[in-house]
Scaffold this active site. Structure first.
Site, mmCIF file in Angstrom:
data_model
loop_
_atom_site.group_PDB
_atom_site.id
_atom_site.type_symbol
_atom_site.label_atom_id
_atom_site.label_comp_id
_atom_site.label_asym_id
_atom_site.label_seq_id
_atom_site.Cartn_x
_atom_site.Cartn_y
_atom_site.Cartn_z
ATOM 1 N N SER A 275 12.919 1.938 -1.871
ATOM 2 C CA SER A 275 11.977 0.898 -1.787
ATOM 3 C C SER A 275 10.740 1.430 -0.498
ATOM 4 C CB SER A 275 12.499 -0.587 -1.265
ATOM 5 O OG SER A 275 12.985 -0.270 0.183
ATOM 6 N N CYS A 276 9.864 0.674 -0.615
ATOM 7 C CA CYS A 276 8.830 1.282 0.579
ATOM 8 C C CYS A 276 7.870 0.003 0.918
ATOM 9 C CB CYS A 276 8.006 2.192 -0.024
ATOM 10 S SG CYS A 276 7.139 1.732 -1.697
ATOM 11 N N GLY A 277 6.566 0.278 1.049
ATOM 12 C CA GLY A 277 5.680 -0.995 1.167
ATOM 13 C C GLY A 277 5.526 -1.857 0.095
ATOM 14 N N TRP A 304 9.204 -3.829 0.595
ATOM 15 C CA TRP A 304 9.112 -4.435 2.177
ATOM 16 C C TRP A 304 8.105 -5.509 2.014
ATOM 17 C CZ3 TRP A 304 11.944 -5.512 5.982
ATOM 18 C CH2 TRP A 304 11.190 -6.032 7.103
#
Length: 320
Positions: A275-277, A304
């Site tokens: 995952s990331c932003g 996120w």
């Protein structure tokens, strides 16, 4: 050299490049640029605070013959989360509007080196198109190698890019569209939902890696989007996406990539999800893991931003 040719110098066929490699070199693309069944996509996209306009930059300079793929335009219109994965129907219609065919080999690049191109690489794979690669080093590497770019203020490619976004909108509004020629086959194992992440937080079947900067992950630096606290999902580990590159923004060799994951206490022999932003840079981690022989790394699409917007979900190091 981290860059790889990934195939012969000329005479492209869809079987001449290994799909075991997620990237092709600028030299390979230059040699094969005029092949009829190669489609090149400029998938440049930038963070809001960067104040860069990818479609304007495309018009000023792009790889000859490249089409523009609008990451925000070819997205799910039913959510307030940015550039989420579109429906299978919408993606097929957008690719059809761009003139992409199932027989084509697709090479995706962006204006940073390797950034948003990896997201579009992942999208094609989610919808069953395996003959897709990221241009290693992107437009900066292409230009640094002395290869030509072209400009087009009002080209056919701009019309196609607009048509692709418009047909996506029509589909979400239930309006009739032009015949769809691009066939898709959804690969659900490559994309995760919030519920799957919650379940994994309990059973820990997959190692969870987060591509954001360490300070955002730790909650000591703000998120780039207003109203989103920083911090991370419990149990996740931070592997900032720039760790996948060398100084020229090309993908590291396999042995170096493996070291980067091991330094973050990630076993490449066990299942991994990323995952990331907002689901963009997580795909860079998936790109690196693909080079290590892990082609089935799922991406948490909402990432996120979705997690932090949901009430009552656990967060570590959260800082508004």
């Amino acid at each position: 050299m981290a860059s790889t040719g990934g195939g012969p110098k000329a005479g492209y066929t869809t079987s001449s490049i290994s799909t075991k490699e997620p990237v092709v070199s600028v030299d390979w693309l230059h040699s094969n640029l005029k092949e009829a069944d190669i489609k090149v996509l400029d998938a440049s996209w930038y963070m809001p605070h960067e104040q860069r306009n990818p479609i304007q930059e495309y018009q000023v300079a792009h790889i000859p013959g490249a089409l523009f793929f609008d990451l925000d335009g070819i997205s799910d219109r039913r959510t307030n989360l940015p550039h989420m994965l579109p429906s299978e129907e919408a993606f097929a219609a957008a690719c059809s509007a761009l003139g992409i065919e199932n027989k084509d080999g697709v090479v995706v690049y962006d204006g940073k080196g390797i950034f948003s191109a990896s997201r579009v690489w992942w999208m094609f794979r989610v919808f069953g198109h395996k003959n897709v690669w990221v241009l290693d080093g992107g437009l900066p590497k292409w230009r640094a190698s002395g290869y030509d770019v072209e400009s087009s203020a009002s080209s056919d490619a701009i019309l196609k890019a607009n048509a692709a976004s418009e047909v996506v909108e029509k589909i979400y509004q239930g309006q009739p569209t032009s015949p769809v020629t691009f066939k898709t086959k959804f690969q659900p194992h490559l994309v995760w939902t919030l519920d799957q992440v919650k379940e994994n937080m309990e059973n820990k079947t997959y190692q969870h890696i987060d591509a954001r900067a360490k300070a955002r992950f730790d909650g000591t630096a703000p998120e780039p989007r207003k109203g989103i606290p920083s911090g991370h999902i419990p149990g996740s580990k931070c592997v900032p996406f720039p760790q996948m590159f060398d100084d020229s923004q090309t993908l590291l060799p396999a042995e170096e990539l493996k070291k980067r994951f091991e330094e973050a206490d990630i076993s490449v022999d066990s299942p991994i999800m990323a995952s990331c932003g907002t689901g963009v840079t997580a795909c860079i981690l998936a790109l690196g893991l693909h080079r290590l022989g892990k082609p089935d790394v799922p991406i948490y699409d909402g990432s996120w931003t979705e997690w932090a917007m949901e009430p009552n979900l656990p967060m570590v190091g959260s800082s508004s």
